[in-house]
Design an enzyme around this catalytic site. Structure first.
Site, PDB file in Angstrom:
ATOM      1  N   PRO A 184     -33.178  58.236 116.342  1.00 40.96           N
ATOM      2  CA  PRO A 184     -34.282  59.185 116.312  1.00 40.96           C
ATOM      3  C   PRO A 184     -33.899  60.483 115.628  1.00 40.96           C
ATOM      4  O   PRO A 184     -32.884  61.082 115.938  1.00 40.96           O
ATOM      5  CB  PRO A 184     -34.600  59.424 117.784  1.00 40.96           C
ATOM      6  CG  PRO A 184     -33.379  59.012 118.520  1.00 40.96           C
ATOM      7  CD  PRO A 184     -32.694  57.987 117.687  1.00 40.96           C
ATOM      8  N   GLU A 185     -34.665  60.889 114.651  1.00 41.82           N
ATOM      9  CA  GLU A 185     -34.520  62.212 114.051  1.00 41.82           C
ATOM     10  C   GLU A 185     -35.777  62.992 114.419  1.00 41.82           C
ATOM     11  O   GLU A 185     -36.554  62.555 115.260  1.00 41.82           O
ATOM     12  CB  GLU A 185     -34.312  62.102 112.537  1.00 41.82           C
ATOM     13  CG  GLU A 185     -33.000  61.381 112.227  1.00 41.82           C
ATOM     14  CD  GLU A 185     -32.479  61.627 110.831  1.00 41.82           C
ATOM     15  OE1 GLU A 185     -32.574  62.760 110.355  1.00 41.82           O
ATOM     16  OE2 GLU A 185     -31.980  60.680 110.215  1.00 41.82           O
ATOM     17  N   LYS A 231     -33.936  68.061 117.232  1.00 44.44           N
ATOM     18  CA  LYS A 231     -33.893  66.782 117.942  1.00 44.44           C
ATOM     19  C   LYS A 231     -33.802  66.947 119.451  1.00 44.44           C
ATOM     20  O   LYS A 231     -33.691  65.968 120.175  1.00 44.44           O
ATOM     21  CB  LYS A 231     -32.710  65.954 117.443  1.00 44.44           C
ATOM     22  CG  LYS A 231     -32.820  65.620 115.961  1.00 44.44           C
ATOM     23  CD  LYS A 231     -31.535  65.049 115.438  1.00 44.44           C
ATOM     24  CE  LYS A 231     -31.431  65.311 113.950  1.00 44.44           C
ATOM     25  NZ  LYS A 231     -30.111  64.966 113.428  1.00 44.44           N
ATOM     26  N   HIS A 278     -30.100  48.895 129.722  1.00 44.54           N
ATOM     27  CA  HIS A 278     -29.342  50.132 129.533  1.00 44.54           C
ATOM     28  C   HIS A 278     -30.020  51.327 130.200  1.00 44.54           C
ATOM     29  O   HIS A 278     -29.933  52.449 129.711  1.00 44.54           O
ATOM     30  CB  HIS A 278     -29.128  50.386 128.042  1.00 44.54           C
ATOM     31  CG  HIS A 278     -28.386  49.269 127.365  1.00 44.54           C
ATOM     32  ND1 HIS A 278     -27.066  49.000 127.630  1.00 44.54           N
ATOM     33  CD2 HIS A 278     -28.798  48.331 126.479  1.00 44.54           C
ATOM     34  CE1 HIS A 278     -26.687  47.955 126.908  1.00 44.54           C
ATOM     35  NE2 HIS A 278     -27.711  47.529 126.199  1.00 44.54           N
ATOM     36  N   ARG A 283     -26.200  53.190 123.428  1.00 44.70           N
ATOM     37  CA  ARG A 283     -24.906  53.682 122.934  1.00 44.70           C
ATOM     38  C   ARG A 283     -24.425  54.947 123.642  1.00 44.70           C
ATOM     39  O   ARG A 283     -23.374  55.487 123.293  1.00 44.70           O
ATOM     40  CB  ARG A 283     -24.978  53.907 121.428  1.00 44.70           C
ATOM     41  CG  ARG A 283     -25.146  52.579 120.696  1.00 44.70           C
ATOM     42  CD  ARG A 283     -25.318  52.736 119.199  1.00 44.70           C
ATOM     43  NE  ARG A 283     -25.992  51.564 118.661  1.00 44.70           N
ATOM     44  CZ  ARG A 283     -26.400  51.446 117.409  1.00 44.70           C
ATOM     45  NH1 ARG A 283     -26.212  52.423 116.558  1.00 44.70           N
ATOM     46  NH2 ARG A 283     -27.002  50.364 117.016  1.00 44.70           N
ATOM     47  N   ARG A 303     -22.487  79.968 102.410  1.00 42.85           N
ATOM     48  CA  ARG A 303     -21.572  78.900 102.799  1.00 42.85           C
ATOM     49  C   ARG A 303     -20.708  78.465 101.611  1.00 42.85           C
ATOM     50  O   ARG A 303     -21.091  78.648 100.462  1.00 42.85           O
ATOM     51  CB  ARG A 303     -22.354  77.688 103.322  1.00 42.85           C
ATOM     52  CG  ARG A 303     -23.026  77.925 104.659  1.00 42.85           C
ATOM     53  CD  ARG A 303     -21.989  78.069 105.737  1.00 42.85           C
ATOM     54  NE  ARG A 303     -22.594  78.353 107.026  1.00 42.85           N
ATOM     55  CZ  ARG A 303     -22.755  77.446 107.989  1.00 42.85           C
ATOM     56  NH1 ARG A 303     -22.373  76.211 107.801  1.00 42.85           N
ATOM     57  NH2 ARG A 303     -23.288  77.785 109.135  1.00 42.85           N
ATOM     58  N   ARG A 347     -19.227  58.139 107.038  1.00 42.74           N
ATOM     59  CA  ARG A 347     -20.518  57.480 107.082  1.00 42.74           C
ATOM     60  C   ARG A 347     -20.948  57.168 105.662  1.00 42.74           C
ATOM     61  O   ARG A 347     -20.110  56.849 104.833  1.00 42.74           O
ATOM     62  CB  ARG A 347     -21.528  58.366 107.793  1.00 42.74           C
ATOM     63  CG  ARG A 347     -21.193  58.457 109.250  1.00 42.74           C
ATOM     64  CD  ARG A 347     -22.092  59.323 110.049  1.00 42.74           C
ATOM     65  NE  ARG A 347     -21.543  59.252 111.392  1.00 42.74           N
ATOM     66  CZ  ARG A 347     -20.700  60.131 111.899  1.00 42.74           C
ATOM     67  NH1 ARG A 347     -20.383  61.178 111.222  1.00 42.74           N
ATOM     68  NH2 ARG A 347     -20.204  59.961 113.088  1.00 42.74           N
TER      69      ARG A 347
END
Length: 295
Positions: free
Chosen positions: A2-3, A61, A102, A122, A168, A278
């Site tokens: 989920p975002e 989120k 779960h 998870r 940055r 990733r």
DNA sequence: ATCGTAGCCTGGAGGC
DNA sequence: TGCCTCCAGGCTACGA
């Protein structure tokens, strides 16, 4: 996974099905789910039992459910805070339905209506009860006061974001994923927004012009609005909204998870690069790698 | 102060 | 078939 758009779909479900209801019971089936509630499961349950959920709010989120009335001991306003992690679901289900495999936390209500269940395969998600404090754009739970407003909030300040971004010394995707700069952007929508703005993920933030940053913010908003309009992204059975209904935005993704498939804009095969252990997906032609890349 | 990385966790996919 | 390794990924803690 989920975002922001998925979390917003969940928030709307909570607003509809849970707001205004008095909690009568809390069962913590898996202590890891409340690991950030440092006072432990007993305290977690005690702070919720007998309290009425007022509303459902969201920043990035994070979700939170403000509780009616102040805590008796501290006098502080409090909220039930939730982060779904990668696989968390908040399900509104009939009290008699069998426990999910779960199931982590179960909330029952004094009205005898449907239960709220936190289910998380998870276990990256978590729940806690925390006081509300003054933050940018209003009252926010204390543990998430460091999170920047998300780009769909009125409190999001594009000028401040641009200034901090250019200060940055890192790559643009890393900065997009930094929730203290801009919240609610995860790996999927970062890749999609960068593709829309024709930016490579390793582009140094200090080289971005103000117009380009505006283009990127617009792209982030567009991809989130598109996802929201379709009910959130979903790839598998893990993501379901508060009523157990799957989203279906995944078929609309331009680059994410589409290695070797043609770019929807120019037809060049999409590449996958390793990024922070990733993946980053991008079009080699629309998003050329900068000479000076920052990972 | 800022930046970058390890680790948390489970289950599906794919190799052998 | 079963065992193994890889992969997904937001966030925090911690080291440089």
């Amino acid at each position: 996974m989920p975002e922001l758009p998925e979390v917003e779909v969940v928030r709307r479900g909570l607003e509809r099905w849970v707001a205004g209801r008095p909690v009568s019971g809390v069962e913590v089936a898996h202590p890891r789910a409340i690991r950030r509630h440092v006072a432990g499961a007993h305290d977690f349950a005690a702070r919720l039992t007998g309290r009425t959920i007022e509303a459902a709010r969201r920043r990035g989120k994070y979700l939170w459910l403000p509780l009616k009335g102040a805590d008796e001991a501290s006098g502080a306003e409090e909220a039930l805070v939730a982060h779904l992690g990668m696989s968390g679901q908040l399900l509104v289900v009939d009290p008699g339905s069998p426990p999910e495999k779960h199931l982590r936390v179960r909330f029952s209500f004094a009205d005898g209506g449907p239960e709220l269940r936190f289910v998380d395969q998870r276990t990256f998600g978590h729940l806690l009860v925390a006081p509300l404090v003054d933050g940018v754009g209003g009252r926010v739970p204390e543990p998430i006061a460091h999170i920047a407003p998300d780009p769909l909030e009125p409190a999001f300040d594009a000028d401040a974001f641009a200034a901090r971004l250019r200060a940055r010394r890192t790559g643009i995707k890393r900065a997009l994923l930094d929730q203290s700069l801009i919240s609610g952007v995860g790996n999927i929508y970062a890749d999609e927004a960068l593709w829309r703005a024709r930016l490579h993920w390793a582009r140094p933030t200090e080289t971005l012009t103000r117009p380009k940053i505006n283009e990127l913010v617009t792209a982030v908003r567009e991809v989130m609005h598109a996802a929201l309009a379709e009910g959130g992204t979903s790839f598998d059975h893990l993501y379901v909204n508060v009523n157990g209904e799957s989203g279906y935005f995944s078929r609309s993704l331009a680059v994410y998870g589409r290695r070797d498939e043609p770019c929807p804009r120019c037809g060049t095969p999409i590449r996958r690069d390793p990024f922070m252990n990733r993946s980053s997906y991008s079009c080699p032609r629309c998003q050329p790698r900068p000479r000076r890349a920052r990972i």
